[in-house]
Design a protein around this motif. Structure first.
Motif, PDB file in Angstrom:
ATOM      1  N   PRO A   8       0.789  -1.262  -0.097  1.00  0.00           N
ATOM      2  CA  PRO A   8      -0.065  -0.046   0.011  1.00  0.00           C
ATOM      3  C   PRO A   8       0.916   1.259  -0.049  1.00  0.00           C
ATOM      4  CG  PRO A   8      -0.753  -1.602   1.627  1.00  0.00           C
ATOM      5  CD  PRO A   8       0.301  -1.983   1.213  1.00  0.00           C
ATOM      6  N   SER A   9       1.785   1.150   0.619  1.00  0.00           N
ATOM      7  CA  SER A   9       2.805   2.299   0.894  1.00  0.00           C
ATOM      8  C   SER A   9       3.928   2.198   1.056  1.00  0.00           C
ATOM      9  CB  SER A   9       2.224   3.199   1.759  1.00  0.00           C
ATOM     10  OG  SER A   9       2.252   2.654   3.265  1.00  0.00           O
ATOM     11  N   VAL A  10       5.006   2.888   0.601  1.00  0.00           N
ATOM     12  CA  VAL A  10       6.516   2.953   0.840  1.00  0.00           C
ATOM     13  C   VAL A  10       6.893   4.469   1.009  1.00  0.00           C
ATOM     14  CG1 VAL A  10       7.136   0.958  -0.481  1.00  0.00           C
ATOM     15  CG2 VAL A  10       7.265   3.232  -1.492  1.00  0.00           C
ATOM     16  N   SER A  11       8.152   4.721   1.780  1.00  0.00           N
ATOM     17  CA  SER A  11       8.511   6.220   2.136  1.00  0.00           C
ATOM     18  C   SER A  11      10.111   6.163   2.233  1.00  0.00           C
ATOM     19  CB  SER A  11       7.624   6.721   3.364  1.00  0.00           C
ATOM     20  OG  SER A  11       8.137   5.850   4.454  1.00  0.00           O
ATOM     21  N   ALA A  12      10.350   7.245   2.105  1.00  0.00           N
ATOM     22  CA  ALA A  12      11.962   7.442   2.136  1.00  0.00           C
ATOM     23  C   ALA A  12      12.269   8.910   2.144  1.00  0.00           C
ATOM     24  CB  ALA A  12      12.765   6.693   0.780  1.00  0.00           C
ATOM     25  N   ALA A  13      13.248   9.308   2.671  1.00  0.00           N
ATOM     26  CA  ALA A  13      13.763  10.586   2.711  1.00  0.00           C
ATOM     27  C   ALA A  13      14.198  11.185   1.345  1.00  0.00           C
ATOM     28  CB  ALA A  13      14.946  10.788   3.885  1.00  0.00           C
ATOM     29  N   PRO A  14      14.354  12.515   0.959  1.00  0.00           N
ATOM     30  CA  PRO A  14      14.748  13.234  -0.271  1.00  0.00           C
ATOM     31  C   PRO A  14      16.088  12.496  -0.242  1.00  0.00           C
ATOM     32  CG  PRO A  14      13.545  14.608   0.976  1.00  0.00           C
ATOM     33  CD  PRO A  14      13.655  13.342   2.110  1.00  0.00           C
ATOM     34  N   GLY A  15      16.341  12.114  -1.747  1.00  0.00           N
ATOM     35  CA  GLY A  15      17.775  11.854  -2.138  1.00  0.00           C
ATOM     36  C   GLY A  15      17.875  10.160  -2.041  1.00  0.00           C
ATOM     37  N   GLN A  16      16.973   9.651  -1.132  1.00  0.00           N
ATOM     38  CA  GLN A  16      16.988   8.176  -0.933  1.00  0.00           C
ATOM     39  C   GLN A  16      16.544   7.534  -2.003  1.00  0.00           C
ATOM     40  OE1 GLN A  16      19.008   6.905   1.780  1.00  0.00           O
ATOM     41  NE2 GLN A  16      19.530   9.169   1.478  1.00  0.00           N
ATOM     42  N   LYS A  17      16.385   5.939  -2.187  1.00  0.00           N
ATOM     43  CA  LYS A  17      15.758   5.072  -2.973  1.00  0.00           C
ATOM     44  C   LYS A  17      14.838   4.295  -2.259  1.00  0.00           C
ATOM     45  CE  LYS A  17      17.014   1.203  -5.758  1.00  0.00           C
ATOM     46  NZ  LYS A  17      17.866   0.150  -6.314  1.00  0.00           N
ATOM     47  N   VAL A  18      13.820   4.151  -3.059  1.00  0.00           N
ATOM     48  CA  VAL A  18      12.656   3.445  -2.786  1.00  0.00           C
ATOM     49  C   VAL A  18      12.345   2.175  -3.915  1.00  0.00           C
ATOM     50  CG1 VAL A  18      11.186   4.656  -1.547  1.00  0.00           C
ATOM     51  CG2 VAL A  18      10.847   4.706  -3.831  1.00  0.00           C
ATOM     52  N   THR A  19      11.810   1.004  -3.396  1.00  0.00           N
ATOM     53  CA  THR A  19      11.826   0.117  -4.629  1.00  0.00           C
ATOM     54  C   THR A  19      10.093  -0.408  -4.167  1.00  0.00           C
ATOM     55  OG1 THR A  19      13.881  -0.714  -4.153  1.00  0.00           O
ATOM     56  CG2 THR A  19      12.253  -2.384  -5.128  1.00  0.00           C
ATOM     57  N   ILE A  20       9.486  -0.572  -5.256  1.00  0.00           N
ATOM     58  CA  ILE A  20       8.091  -0.953  -5.027  1.00  0.00           C
ATOM     59  C   ILE A  20       7.935  -1.998  -5.640  1.00  0.00           C
ATOM     60  CG2 ILE A  20       5.674  -0.572  -6.097  1.00  0.00           C
ATOM     61  CD1 ILE A  20       6.598   2.486  -6.064  1.00  0.00           C
ATOM     62  N   TYR A  21       7.258  -3.330  -5.339  1.00  0.00           N
ATOM     63  CA  TYR A  21       7.220  -4.726  -5.785  1.00  0.00           C
ATOM     64  C   TYR A  21       5.778  -4.834  -6.318  1.00  0.00           C
ATOM     65  CZ  TYR A  21      11.580  -5.415  -3.228  1.00  0.00           C
ATOM     66  OH  TYR A  21      12.743  -5.237  -2.931  1.00  0.00           O
ATOM     67  N   CYS A  22       5.704  -5.627  -7.153  1.00  0.00           N
ATOM     68  CA  CYS A  22       4.315  -5.985  -7.676  1.00  0.00           C
ATOM     69  C   CYS A  22       4.284  -7.646  -8.221  1.00  0.00           C
ATOM     70  CB  CYS A  22       4.363  -5.296  -9.176  1.00  0.00           C
ATOM     71  SG  CYS A  22       2.795  -5.803 -10.215  1.00  0.00           S
ATOM     72  N   SER A  23       3.408  -8.236  -7.371  1.00  0.00           N
ATOM     73  CA  SER A  23       3.608  -9.561  -7.536  1.00  0.00           C
ATOM     74  C   SER A  23       2.337 -10.248  -8.364  1.00  0.00           C
ATOM     75  CB  SER A  23       3.403 -10.268  -5.972  1.00  0.00           C
ATOM     76  OG  SER A  23       3.210 -11.534  -6.070  1.00  0.00           O
ATOM     77  N   PRO A  60      12.901  10.324 -16.662  1.00  0.00           N
ATOM     78  CA  PRO A  60      14.389  10.360 -16.207  1.00  0.00           C
ATOM     79  C   PRO A  60      14.874   8.892 -15.823  1.00  0.00           C
ATOM     80  CG  PRO A  60      13.064  11.308 -14.694  1.00  0.00           C
ATOM     81  CD  PRO A  60      12.191  11.299 -15.742  1.00  0.00           C
ATOM     82  N   ASP A  61      16.248   8.787 -15.820  1.00  0.00           N
ATOM     83  CA  ASP A  61      16.712   7.502 -15.618  1.00  0.00           C
ATOM     84  C   ASP A  61      16.891   7.184 -14.014  1.00  0.00           C
ATOM     85  OD1 ASP A  61      20.409   8.341 -16.257  1.00  0.00           O
ATOM     86  OD2 ASP A  61      18.914   9.171 -14.897  1.00  0.00           O
ATOM     87  N   ARG A  62      16.153   8.145 -13.428  1.00  0.00           N
ATOM     88  CA  ARG A  62      16.167   7.739 -11.709  1.00  0.00           C
ATOM     89  C   ARG A  62      14.949   6.570 -11.666  1.00  0.00           C
ATOM     90  NH1 ARG A  62      13.472  10.922  -8.617  1.00  0.00           N
ATOM     91  NH2 ARG A  62      12.699  12.410  -9.998  1.00  0.00           N
ATOM     92  N   PHE A  63      14.235   6.693 -12.702  1.00  0.00           N
ATOM     93  CA  PHE A  63      13.345   5.487 -12.697  1.00  0.00           C
ATOM     94  C   PHE A  63      13.638   4.296 -13.487  1.00  0.00           C
ATOM     95  CE2 PHE A  63       9.775   7.964 -10.553  1.00  0.00           C
ATOM     96  CZ  PHE A  63      10.192   9.185 -10.986  1.00  0.00           C
ATOM     97  N   SER A  64      13.584   3.147 -12.746  1.00  0.00           N
ATOM     98  CA  SER A  64      14.094   1.901 -13.520  1.00  0.00           C
ATOM     99  C   SER A  64      12.886   0.591 -12.948  1.00  0.00           C
ATOM    100  CB  SER A  64      15.537   1.602 -12.891  1.00  0.00           C
ATOM    101  OG  SER A  64      15.362   1.198 -11.471  1.00  0.00           O
ATOM    102  N   GLY A  65      12.897  -0.286 -13.829  1.00  0.00           N
ATOM    103  CA  GLY A  65      12.253  -1.485 -13.968  1.00  0.00           C
ATOM    104  C   GLY A  65      13.058  -2.840 -13.899  1.00  0.00           C
ATOM    105  N   SER A  66      12.348  -3.718 -13.499  1.00  0.00           N
ATOM    106  CA  SER A  66      12.851  -5.101 -13.706  1.00  0.00           C
ATOM    107  C   SER A  66      11.692  -6.103 -13.574  1.00  0.00           C
ATOM    108  CB  SER A  66      14.188  -5.534 -12.799  1.00  0.00           C
ATOM    109  OG  SER A  66      13.722  -5.350 -11.457  1.00  0.00           O
ATOM    110  N   ILE A  76      13.091   3.782  -7.661  1.00  0.00           N
ATOM    111  CA  ILE A  76      13.058   5.283  -7.945  1.00  0.00           C
ATOM    112  C   ILE A  76      14.212   5.862  -6.976  1.00  0.00           C
ATOM    113  CG2 ILE A  76      11.990   7.581  -7.666  1.00  0.00           C
ATOM    114  CD1 ILE A  76       9.298   6.100  -7.516  1.00  0.00           C
ATOM    115  N   THR A  77      15.573   6.214  -7.561  1.00  0.00           N
ATOM    116  CA  THR A  77      16.452   6.767  -6.846  1.00  0.00           C
ATOM    117  C   THR A  77      16.657   8.326  -6.676  1.00  0.00           C
ATOM    118  OG1 THR A  77      17.831   6.730  -9.002  1.00  0.00           O
ATOM    119  CG2 THR A  77      18.013   4.827  -7.635  1.00  0.00           C
ATOM    120  N   GLY A  78      17.367   8.909  -5.997  1.00  0.00           N
ATOM    121  CA  GLY A  78      17.340  10.215  -5.919  1.00  0.00           C
ATOM    122  C   GLY A  78      15.864  10.693  -5.507  1.00  0.00           C
ATOM    123  N   LEU A  79      15.214  10.288  -4.723  1.00  0.00           N
ATOM    124  CA  LEU A  79      13.899  10.715  -4.532  1.00  0.00           C
ATOM    125  C   LEU A  79      13.762  12.119  -4.485  1.00  0.00           C
ATOM    126  CD1 LEU A  79      11.290   8.892  -4.279  1.00  0.00           C
ATOM    127  CD2 LEU A  79      11.512   9.046  -1.798  1.00  0.00           C
TER     128      LEU A  79
END
Lengths: 110, 122
Positions: A8-23, A60-66, A76-79
């Motif tokens: 439902p949610s993820v959080s991080a500080a500015p400049g940090q990275k978050v990862t969102i999973y999809c199953s 931007p390349d801050r967004f990546s997928g796999s 998402i890097t460099g939040l």
């Protein structure tokens, strides 16, 4: 009744990275590539990633997928504060013969 | 520039009929499927169905079959979503989106309209 599950949610500080999973399952992510969409507050969804890891030219390349097996990941890097939004994964489900979306993940920048 | 322009917000009573529209520009409207996606207040995205404007071929979701009608008029590059008898549960934002196909062969929605808010209340 989404067939793709996201946290439902993820959080991080500015400049940090978050990862969102999809199953998903063998009828959707297990055999089909994933797309990711960003929905800013009060706005329409926007395509972020397609074919698992490809970005439209304006993303931007801050967004990546796999994708691996029946699971996919959006990174998402460099939040930035402007990244606060809901993020949805999506694909084709061969059993349902239709498009399916994930349950959505709200990203909060602390 | 690809654009999808949707019709304005609607406020209707239960039992009334409604048609909303989605006009494409900046590309060959006839050659791309258009999808419709529902988003209820505070909820996620739900695929309703796709229509191919070139020949009005339709692929619809079983969840919405019989509840709405998809149509298109290629002469004016416009797709339509229609209800014959609205219910309060139809209150939602409705998006149209252009469907594209990646090199993997799997489709996704690459351009989205701004949405049409439909409110059904007595």
């Amino acid at each position: 009744q989404s067939v793709l599950t996201q946290p439902p949610s993820v959080s991080a500080a500015p400049g940090q990275k978050v990862t969102i999973y999809c199953s998903g399952s063998t009828s959707n992510l297990g055999i089909n590539s994933v797309a990711w969409y960003q929905q800013l507050p009060g706005a329409a969804p926007k395509l972020l990633i397609y074919d698992n890891d490809k970005r439209p030219s304006d993303i931007p390349d801050r967004f990546s997928g796999s994708k691996s097996g029946a699971s996919a990941t959006l990174g998402i890097t460099g939040l930035q504060t402007g990244d606060e939004a809901d993020y949805y994964c999506g694909t084709w489900d061969s059993n349902l013969s239709g498009s399916v979306f994930g349950t959505g993940t709200k990203v909060t920048v602390l | 520039e690809v654009q999808l322009v949707q019709s304005g917000a609607e406020v209707k009573k239960p039992g009334e009929s409604l048609q909303i529209s989605c006009k494409g520009s900046g590309y060959n409207f006839n050659n791309f499927w258009i999808g419709w996606v529902r988003q209820k207040p505070g909820k996620g995205l739900e695929w309703m169905g796709n229509i191919y404007p070139g020949d009005s071929d339709i692929r619809d979701s079983p969840s919405f079959r019989g509840q709405v009608t998809l149509s298109a008029d290629k002469s004016i590059s416009t797709a339509f979503l229609q209800w014959s008898s609205l219910r309060a549960s139809d209150t939602a934002m409705y998006y149209c989106a252009r469907r594209a196909r990646g090199s993997s062969g799997v489709t996704f929605f690459d351009f989205w309209g701004p949405g049409t808010q439909v409110t059904v209340s007595s």
